[in-house]
Design an enzyme around this catalytic site. Structure first.
Site, PDB file in Angstrom:
ATOM      1  N   TYR A 251       0.844  -1.196   0.000  1.00 36.43           N
ATOM      2  CA  TYR A 251       0.000   0.000   0.000  1.00 36.43           C
ATOM      3  C   TYR A 251       0.881   1.248   0.000  1.00 36.43           C
ATOM      4  O   TYR A 251       1.722   1.445   0.891  1.00 36.43           O
ATOM      5  CB  TYR A 251      -0.914   0.025   1.210  1.00 36.43           C
ATOM      6  CG  TYR A 251      -2.044  -0.996   1.177  1.00 36.43           C
ATOM      7  CD1 TYR A 251      -2.373  -1.695   0.018  1.00 36.43           C
ATOM      8  CD2 TYR A 251      -2.800  -1.253   2.320  1.00 36.43           C
ATOM      9  CE1 TYR A 251      -3.399  -2.611  -0.016  1.00 36.43           C
ATOM     10  CE2 TYR A 251      -3.844  -2.173   2.303  1.00 36.43           C
ATOM     11  CZ  TYR A 251      -4.137  -2.853   1.141  1.00 36.43           C
ATOM     12  OH  TYR A 251      -5.162  -3.762   1.117  1.00 36.43           O
TER      13      TYR A 251
ATOM     14  N   GLY B  66     -18.468   4.546  -1.906  1.00 38.83           N
ATOM     15  CA  GLY B  66     -19.396   5.637  -1.614  1.00 38.83           C
ATOM     16  C   GLY B  66     -20.607   5.709  -2.516  1.00 38.83           C
ATOM     17  O   GLY B  66     -21.370   6.685  -2.458  1.00 38.83           O
TER      18      GLY B  66
END
Length: 326
Positions: A62, A236
């Site tokens: 990451y 979202g």
């Protein structure tokens, strides 16, 4: 529903929701970390604690290591926070470089070196859980077992799991281990529904196109393997993101989520996560946002999962599918 999570049954005191830390450290962009990245990490950690989230999910790739570095700097500055956390990280993916394409690596040497890097970046002596990130086609279970046994014996890692593996791969690896695999992290959400459709569409031609391993959910439940959901907020889509260009059923689902949130006086995020957590597998969402307000908006998800009726759950499922169930 069962009253405890599979992780709890393994003696791991983990929150029902985990915070995914991929977005820390400036994401995938190259460059040195700055104070703003440490501030972002600290705000995310504090918001997580406020929301009752004490488990934090990382991976060595990451931000090309920057996500763990930013998080680890906060632990270096505030070492007392470590005992309040369950830390999980992943290894096994090697990103493309100037010489080679992206590849997966479950060799003993790579796993051991990866964990040393994780511990150094996170400024900690151990991590609670290590996941093997994606299946390595060249995996040799006995070699993996040697690596995991050494990590366990050294105290560097307390528990082990996998990510994105099907039931056969888990069984293949588990037969070489004398310790249980405690988790499997998968893409599961109100938007990505293959994990449900594979069971509902048994004996239907439409089920033949579902890209999910038959029996994986049941295997994990029967073997006390914690199912973790990455991408549980569906970027979202159902909690305020612009839906321009999205199909009608996604818009309809977002409207239903908003209505339920109003009626229950809660947030859209709590409804979306509560729907996922209502499943009897006791799924643990790993939310990917680093926005403190959105993290706090997830705090009511546990309660909403307990309040959600069967009818509300199926209303959301049918809406999200865009086609009614058989």
């Amino acid at each position: 529903m069962a009253q405890t999570m599979p992780l709890e049954q393994r003696g791991i005191t983990a929150s029902r929701i985990a915070l995914g830390c991929m977005g820390l450290g400036g994401g995938w962009q190259a460059g040195a970390l700055a104070e703003e990245h440490y501030d972002q990490a600290e705000r995310a950690i504090e918001a997580a604690f406020e929301a009752g989230i004490t488990m934090f999910d990382h991976a060595d790739i990451y931000g090309r290591g920057r996500s763990e570095q930013a998080f680890g700097e906060i632990l270096r500055r505030r070492p007392e926070l470590r005992e309040r956390m369950v830390l999980q990280s992943k290894c096994g993916i090697r990103l493309a470089d100037d010489r080679h394409a992206q590849r997966y690596d479950f060799s003993k040497a790579h796993i051991l070196a990866s964990v040393d890097g994780i511990l150094e970046r996170l400024h900690t002596d151990y991590i609670d859980i290590l996941l093997l990130h994606r299946p390595d086609a060249l995996m040799e279970p006995e070699e993996v077992a040697e690596a995991l046994t050494a990590l366990k014996a050294s105290g560097k890692v307390r528990h082990f799991g996998v990510s994105n593996m099907h039931a056969g791969q888990i069984r293949f690896l588990q037969q070489a281990l004398d310790m249980p695999l405690v988790a499997n992290q998968l893409d599961m959400s109100l938007y990505h529904l293959d994990w449900l459709d594979h069971g509902v569409l048994v004996n239907r031609r439409s089920g033949e196109a579902v890209g999910f391993d038959q029996g994986l959910m049941e295997h994990c439940q029967m073997n006390n393997i914690q199912l973790q959901a990455w991408g549980p907020l569906a970027q979202g889509r159902f909690s305020g993101r612009s839906l321009e260009g999205e199909p009608e059923h996604v818009r309809a689902t977002a409207e239903l989520v908003a209505r339920l949130a109003r009626e229950k006086e809660t947030t859209a995020e709590a409804i979306v996560l509560g729907w996922l957590m209502r499943h009897p597998a006791r799924i643990q969402p790993v939310i990917g946002t680093t926005n403190p307000d959105r993290i706090r908006a997830c705090a009511d998800a546990v309660r909403q999962s307990e309040l959600m009726t069967r009818e509300e759950w199926y209303d959301l499922y049918n809406a999200a599918r865009g086609v009614k169930i058989p």
